[in-house]
Design an enzyme around this catalytic site. Structure first.
Site, PDB file in Angstrom:
ATOM      1  N   SER A  14      31.341 -31.496   3.716  1.00 46.98           N
ATOM      2  CA  SER A  14      31.236 -32.884   4.172  1.00 46.98           C
ATOM      3  C   SER A  14      30.002 -33.134   5.029  1.00 46.98           C
ATOM      4  CB  SER A  14      32.492 -33.288   4.950  1.00 46.98           C
ATOM      5  OG  SER A  14      32.664 -32.463   6.091  1.00 46.98           O
ATOM      6  N   GLY A  15      29.298 -32.077   5.415  1.00 42.41           N
ATOM      7  CA  GLY A  15      28.075 -32.237   6.196  1.00 42.41           C
ATOM      8  C   GLY A  15      26.879 -32.530   5.312  1.00 42.41           C
ATOM      9  N   TYR A  16      25.733 -32.717   5.945  1.00 42.95           N
ATOM     10  CA  TYR A  16      24.529 -33.060   5.186  1.00 42.95           C
ATOM     11  C   TYR A  16      24.046 -31.895   4.320  1.00 42.95           C
ATOM     12  CZ  TYR A  16      24.208 -37.190   8.200  1.00 42.95           C
ATOM     13  OH  TYR A  16      24.458 -38.361   8.863  1.00 42.95           O
ATOM     14  N   ALA A  17      24.062 -30.676   4.847  1.00 44.32           N
ATOM     15  CA  ALA A  17      23.594 -29.524   4.078  1.00 44.32           C
ATOM     16  C   ALA A  17      24.511 -29.251   2.890  1.00 44.32           C
ATOM     17  CB  ALA A  17      23.495 -28.290   4.976  1.00 44.32           C
ATOM     18  N   CYS A 151      15.038 -24.654   8.368  1.00 40.23           N
ATOM     19  CA  CYS A 151      14.107 -25.687   7.899  1.00 40.23           C
ATOM     20  C   CYS A 151      12.766 -25.643   8.630  1.00 40.23           C
ATOM     21  CB  CYS A 151      14.747 -27.066   7.987  1.00 40.23           C
ATOM     22  SG  CYS A 151      15.412 -27.521   9.602  1.00 40.23           S
ATOM     23  N   ASN A 315      13.699 -31.500   4.899  1.00 45.39           N
ATOM     24  CA  ASN A 315      14.472 -30.482   5.608  1.00 45.39           C
ATOM     25  C   ASN A 315      15.806 -30.163   4.947  1.00 45.39           C
ATOM     26  OD1 ASN A 315      14.857 -33.275   6.865  1.00 45.39           O
ATOM     27  ND2 ASN A 315      16.687 -32.212   7.591  1.00 45.39           N
TER      28      ASN A 315
END
Length: 348
Positions: A14-17, A151, A315
């Site tokens: 559920s996170g960005y990564a 990143c 990133n």
């Protein structure tokens, strides 16, 4: 090579990564995502959290306790979480890709110095391949434990590596400054990510002691003093890094060009950007949103021997999920470019 797809389970999706890895994996010719976990979003459709994936998948989040076996386990958890549960995940899949910093460093003392606590599983350090194909392509072939590179570290390492590998820098301090998009801080809200505090702000948030310094020092040839400073920007995605270094007496633009061509001439995701005219003479992260490219530029100050290196990445892609996919492609013997063909947008 088998045409059968490998099953993938994303832990912490559920996170960005994790969401970015999912986006790329859904378009990958050799991967089939079968599970995505999230403690806070369990039972919700993935597209409720990642609306850009509407119509691309019918998957729903599940809790990590419900994780089933898969060919590949991708860990997109907060730092220090994967290491505490690594034996649990090893029982679920033969190949594990970790997007956090938990297994990037080889020395537990260095880890403790930069992360402020002992490593939860020091016996694991040294068993993982650092997920940077430009440096570790041969080590990655057949690898079953991949620690995705950081990143900011990626932007620094890729810019400096050719010159350091060829011994082309004078023995002086190297100073790197990174302008970093807000998504690098993750999906969890904080005071610094609150819109009235972040919007329009340029804020130095890590002038010294950045954790990615340890990665860059570990991975780069030679033992030059390396100094990293990070500045938050109003952009959501992207890192633009400028690096101050010095070349030997008598060096010119042509020598720097030759160094990059010698080392990166065949790299599929490295582009040298140095144009004589126009507004796009140097790397610009805006042009890299969603792509796995690292654009590198440079300019020489012939009076002082100083060379200013510039690198730009997204990133979340080249700095995280895309680099992980690229590393996985190498490990599995697939085309290194598989699933990473997006060329970016202009204008955005």
């Amino acid at each position: 090579m088998s045409t059968e797809k490998k099953t993938v389970a994303i832990v912490g999706g559920s996170g960005y990564a994790g969401g970015e890895f999912l986006r790329l994996a859904l378009g990958h010719p050799h991967l089939e995502v079968t599970q995505v976990t999230s403690e806070r979003s369990a039972k919700l459709p993935v597209s409720m959290v990642h609306p850009n994936l509407r119509g691309a998948t019918n998957l729903k989040f599940r809790k990590a306790a419900e994780l089933e076996e898969a060919d590949i386990i991708v860990l997109a958890l907060p730092h220090n979480s994967a290491a505490k549960r690594i034996t649990e995940f090893e029982a679920k899949g033969k190949v594990i890709v970790d997007l956090s910093a938990d297994f990037r460093l080889k020395d537990p003392e260095v880890y403790e110095r930069f992360y402020g606590e002992p490593h939860p599983a020091p016996e694991q350090l040294g068993q993982w391949v650092y997920g940077n194909p430009e440096l570790h392509r041969e080590d990655l072939r057949g690898a079953t434990r991949i620690a995705c590179a950081g990143c900011f570290a990626t932007s620094v390492i890729l810019a400096l590596y050719p010159l350091l590998r060829l011994g082309a820098l004078a023995p002086k301090d190297i100073i790197a400054t990174g302008l970093v998009g807000s998504s690098a801080a993750g999906a969890s809200a904080s005071e610094s990510s609150h819109h009235p505090e972040r919007a329009g702000s340029l804020r130095v948030y890590k002038p010294v002691g950045h954790r990615h310094t340890a990665e860059a020092q570990q991975e780069l040839p030679g033992k030059f003093p390396l100094h990293l400073t990070a500045i938050s920007t109003p952009r959501v995605r992207g890192i633009l890094t400028t690096i101050q270094a010095w070349v030997p007496d008598g060096w010119s633009d042509k020598d720097v060009w030759s160094a990059y061509r010698e080392v990166y001439g065949q790299e599929p995701f490295i582009r040298i950007v140095k144009v004589a005219k126009g507004i796009h003479r140097y790397p610009d992260p805006m042009l890299l949103d969603g792509t796995n490219f690292c654009d590198i530029g440079f300019e020489m100050d012939v009076d002082t021997g100083r060379v200013v290196l510039m690198s730009a990445i997204d990133n979340l892609v080249k700095g995280t999920a895309g680099h992980a996919i690229q590393s996985l492609n190498v490990a599995q013997g697939w085309d290194e470019r598989a699933g990473l063909g997006f060329l970016g947008l202009h204008p955005t």
